[in-house]
Design a protein around this motif. Structure first.
Motif, PDB file in Angstrom:
ATOM      1  N   GLN A 155       0.830  -1.212   0.000  1.00 11.67           N
ATOM      2  CA  GLN A 155       0.000   0.000   0.000  1.00 11.67           C
ATOM      3  C   GLN A 155       0.864   1.262   0.000  1.00 11.67           C
ATOM      4  N   THR A 156       1.970   1.242   0.722  1.00 16.84           N
ATOM      5  CA  THR A 156       2.868   2.398   0.774  1.00 16.84           C
ATOM      6  C   THR A 156       3.493   2.597  -0.605  1.00 16.84           C
ATOM      7  N   PRO A 157       3.375   3.808  -1.179  1.00 15.88           N
ATOM      8  CA  PRO A 157       3.960   4.049  -2.506  1.00 15.88           C
ATOM      9  C   PRO A 157       5.463   3.759  -2.506  1.00 15.88           C
ATOM     10  N   ALA A 158       5.961   3.227  -3.613  1.00 18.86           N
ATOM     11  CA  ALA A 158       7.370   2.832  -3.723  1.00 18.86           C
ATOM     12  C   ALA A 158       8.317   3.971  -3.366  1.00 18.86           C
ATOM     13  N   GLU A 159       7.966   5.201  -3.744  1.00 18.42           N
ATOM     14  CA  GLU A 159       8.867   6.335  -3.464  1.00 18.42           C
ATOM     15  C   GLU A 159       8.899   6.717  -1.984  1.00 18.42           C
ATOM     16  N   SER A 160       7.945   6.251  -1.203  1.00 18.70           N
ATOM     17  CA  SER A 160       7.906   6.554   0.234  1.00 18.70           C
ATOM     18  C   SER A 160       8.468   5.427   1.097  1.00 18.70           C
ATOM     19  N   ARG A 161       8.797   4.304   0.492  1.00 14.65           N
ATOM     20  CA  ARG A 161       9.258   3.146   1.263  1.00 14.65           C
ATOM     21  C   ARG A 161      10.653   3.356   1.834  1.00 14.65           C
ATOM     22  N   GLU A 162      10.864   2.771   2.990  1.00 17.49           N
ATOM     23  CA  GLU A 162      12.150   2.849   3.683  1.00 17.49           C
ATOM     24  C   GLU A 162      12.737   1.450   3.814  1.00 17.49           C
ATOM     25  N   GLU A 163      14.037   1.354   3.660  1.00 15.11           N
ATOM     26  CA  GLU A 163      14.728   0.081   3.857  1.00 15.11           C
ATOM     27  C   GLU A 163      14.899  -0.166   5.348  1.00 15.11           C
ATOM     28  N   VAL A 164      14.881  -1.432   5.740  1.00 19.02           N
ATOM     29  CA  VAL A 164      15.082  -1.788   7.142  1.00 19.02           C
ATOM     30  C   VAL A 164      16.266  -2.746   7.230  1.00 19.02           C
ATOM     31  N   PRO A 165      16.999  -2.716   8.358  1.00 16.90           N
ATOM     32  CA  PRO A 165      18.190  -3.553   8.471  1.00 16.90           C
ATOM     33  C   PRO A 165      17.891  -5.040   8.659  1.00 16.90           C
ATOM     34  N   LEU A 166      16.716  -5.379   9.144  1.00 15.63           N
ATOM     35  CA  LEU A 166      16.357  -6.771   9.391  1.00 15.63           C
ATOM     36  C   LEU A 166      15.557  -7.299   8.203  1.00 15.63           C
ATOM     37  N   VAL A 167      16.103  -8.292   7.498  1.00 13.31           N
ATOM     38  CA  VAL A 167      15.443  -8.841   6.312  1.00 13.31           C
ATOM     39  C   VAL A 167      14.806 -10.176   6.666  1.00 13.31           C
ATOM     40  N   VAL A 168      13.493 -10.267   6.468  1.00 14.10           N
ATOM     41  CA  VAL A 168      12.753 -11.503   6.739  1.00 14.10           C
ATOM     42  C   VAL A 168      12.458 -12.236   5.443  1.00 14.10           C
ATOM     43  N   ASP A 169      12.207 -11.479   4.378  1.00 15.56           N
ATOM     44  CA  ASP A 169      11.923 -12.053   3.063  1.00 15.56           C
ATOM     45  C   ASP A 169      12.409 -11.076   2.002  1.00 15.56           C
ATOM     46  N   ASN A 170      12.365 -11.485   0.757  1.00 14.88           N
ATOM     47  CA  ASN A 170      12.812 -10.627  -0.338  1.00 14.88           C
ATOM     48  C   ASN A 170      11.652 -10.164  -1.205  1.00 14.88           C
ATOM     49  N   LEU A 171      10.473 -10.054  -0.639  1.00 11.68           N
ATOM     50  CA  LEU A 171       9.293  -9.641  -1.382  1.00 11.68           C
ATOM     51  C   LEU A 171       9.275  -8.133  -1.583  1.00 11.68           C
ATOM     52  N   ASP A 172       8.430  -7.684  -2.497  1.00 14.90           N
ATOM     53  CA  ASP A 172       8.251  -6.263  -2.746  1.00 14.90           C
ATOM     54  C   ASP A 172       7.316  -5.701  -1.666  1.00 14.90           C
ATOM     55  N   GLY A 173       7.546  -4.454  -1.261  1.00 16.57           N
ATOM     56  CA  GLY A 173       6.655  -3.798  -0.312  1.00 16.57           C
ATOM     57  C   GLY A 173       7.387  -3.190   0.863  1.00 16.57           C
ATOM     58  N   GLN A 174       6.644  -2.406   1.643  1.00 17.20           N
ATOM     59  CA  GLN A 174       7.187  -1.762   2.837  1.00 17.20           C
ATOM     60  C   GLN A 174       7.111  -2.717   4.016  1.00 17.20           C
ATOM     61  N   VAL A 175       8.208  -2.826   4.749  1.00 18.26           N
ATOM     62  CA  VAL A 175       8.275  -3.676   5.932  1.00 18.26           C
ATOM     63  C   VAL A 175       7.866  -2.879   7.157  1.00 18.26           C
ATOM     64  N   HIS A 176       7.117  -3.518   8.060  1.00 19.77           N
ATOM     65  CA  HIS A 176       6.745  -2.918   9.341  1.00 19.77           C
ATOM     66  C   HIS A 176       7.054  -3.918  10.442  1.00 19.77           C
ATOM     67  N   PHE A 177       7.664  -3.426  11.520  1.00 21.59           N
ATOM     68  CA  PHE A 177       7.885  -4.212  12.727  1.00 21.59           C
ATOM     69  C   PHE A 177       7.242  -3.459  13.872  1.00 21.59           C
ATOM     70  N   PHE A 178       6.597  -4.174  14.782  1.00 22.46           N
ATOM     71  CA  PHE A 178       6.154  -3.532  16.011  1.00 22.46           C
ATOM     72  C   PHE A 178       6.307  -4.524  17.149  1.00 22.46           C
ATOM     73  N   PRO A 179       6.553  -4.014  18.351  1.00 20.80           N
ATOM     74  CA  PRO A 179       6.707  -4.919  19.486  1.00 20.80           C
ATOM     75  C   PRO A 179       5.415  -5.679  19.736  1.00 20.80           C
ATOM     76  N   ALA A 180       5.539  -6.879  20.260  1.00 21.17           N
ATOM     77  CA  ALA A 180       4.366  -7.735  20.518  1.00 21.17           C
ATOM     78  C   ALA A 180       3.620  -7.213  21.738  1.00 21.17           C
ATOM     79  N   ILE A 181       2.894  -6.094  21.548  1.00 16.74           N
ATOM     80  CA  ILE A 181       2.152  -5.460  22.637  1.00 16.74           C
ATOM     81  C   ILE A 181       0.690  -5.887  22.666  1.00 16.74           C
ATOM     82  N   SER A 182       0.310  -6.773  21.756  1.00 11.98           N
ATOM     83  CA  SER A 182      -1.037  -7.329  21.721  1.00 11.98           C
ATOM     84  C   SER A 182      -0.952  -8.843  21.743  1.00 11.98           C
ATOM     85  N   ASP A 183      -2.043  -9.479  22.098  1.00 16.61           N
ATOM     86  CA  ASP A 183      -2.107 -10.935  22.163  1.00 16.61           C
ATOM     87  C   ASP A 183      -1.775 -11.526  20.793  1.00 16.61           C
TER      88      ASP A 183
END
Length: 199
Positions: A155-183
Motif C-alpha cells: 500500500q505504501t507508494p514505492a517512493e515513500s518506502r524505507e529500507e530496514v536492516p532486518l530482512v525476513v523475506d525478499n518480497l516487494d513492499g514496505q516492511v513494518h515491525f512492532f513490538p508484541a504489545i497485543s495478544d
C-alpha cells in the motif's frame, strides 16, 4: 464522556478475546449518497499483552543484581539491566496506550481510546493498511515467543518506502515491525480470518 462510559461497560461484558467497538465518528459520517449514513463500523480490537514489558523488566532486574566484587563486568551488567528495565517500562507504556484493530477491510494502529495515532513517523500516511496489500506477516523470533510482529505491505507508494536492516523475506513492499504489545494468538487469528497473505 458518555461514549467512553458505554465503551467501558461494553468491554466489561464482552467475551474474553476480541471486543467490538463502534466509534460514533465513523457511525455518523455521511455516505457518498445524499440522505444516507454509513452503518456503524465494527472493529475487532486485539487485547493488550504485557508479556514483553514484564519480561524486559525482569531481565533488567536480573542484570541489575548486585555483585560481591564490583568490576567493569558488573557495571556493564548494571547498565544493561537499566536499559532492559527502561525498555520494559517504555513497552508497558505502549501496551497501555496503543491498540491494534481489525475492520472488514483494514488493519490499523490506534490509540487505546480508538482515536487515530496520526501519520506514520517513518513512511508518512495513516497507520491503516488494507488486508489485500499484505504480502507477508510473521512473529519474530517465533509464534510461541513473540517479541516482534512483522508484516510487509504494498500500500505504501514505492517512493515513500524505507529500507530496514532486518530482512525476513525478499518480497516487494514496505516492511513494518512492532513490538508484541497485543495478544499474538488474536493477531494471528485475525490475519488468517482476513486472508492476509503469508509465505
Amino acid at each position: 464522556f458518555v461514549y467512553l462510559v458505554l465503551l467501558d461497560a461494553a468491554h466489561a461484558f464482552a467475551p474474553a478475546g476480541l471486543r467490538v467497538l463502534s466509534p460514533p465518528a465513523l457511525a455518523s459520517a455521511p455516505a457518498l449518497a445524499v440522505g444516507r449514513t454509513r452503518p456503524p463500523l465494527a472493529l475487532d480490537v486485539a487485547d493488550p499483552s504485557y508479556n514483553l514489558a514484564i519480561g524486559s523488566v525482569i531481565l533488567g532486574g536480573v542484570f541489575g543484581l548486585p555483585s560481591r566484587q564490583p568490576s567493569i563486568v558488573s557495571r556493564l551488567g548494571y547498565t544493561l539491566g537499566a536499559l532492559c528495565a527502561a525498555f520494559g517500562l517504555f513497552i508497558a507504556f505502549q501496551t497501555t496506550t496503543l491498540r491494534f484493530t481489525f475492520s472488514d477491510s483494514d488493519f490499523a494502529l490506534v490509540k487505546a481510546d480508538g482515536s487515530s495515532t496520526g501519520k506514520n513517523v517513518v513512511v508518512g500516511g495513516e497507520n491503516v493498511w488494507r488486508y489485500d496489500t499484505f504480502v507477508n506477516w510473521d512473529f519474530l523470533p517465533s509464534e510461541s515467543f513473540p517479541v516482534l510482529v512483522y508484516f510487509r505491505e504494498t500500500q505504501t507508494p514505492a517512493e515513500s518506502r524505507e529500507e530496514v536492516p532486518l530482512v525476513v523475506d525478499n518480497l516487494d513492499g514496505q516492511v513494518h515491525f512492532f513490538p508484541a504489545i497485543s495478544d499474538a494468538q488474536q493477531l494471528k487469528a485475525q490475519f488468517l480470518q482476513h486472508r492476509c497473505a503469508k509465505i
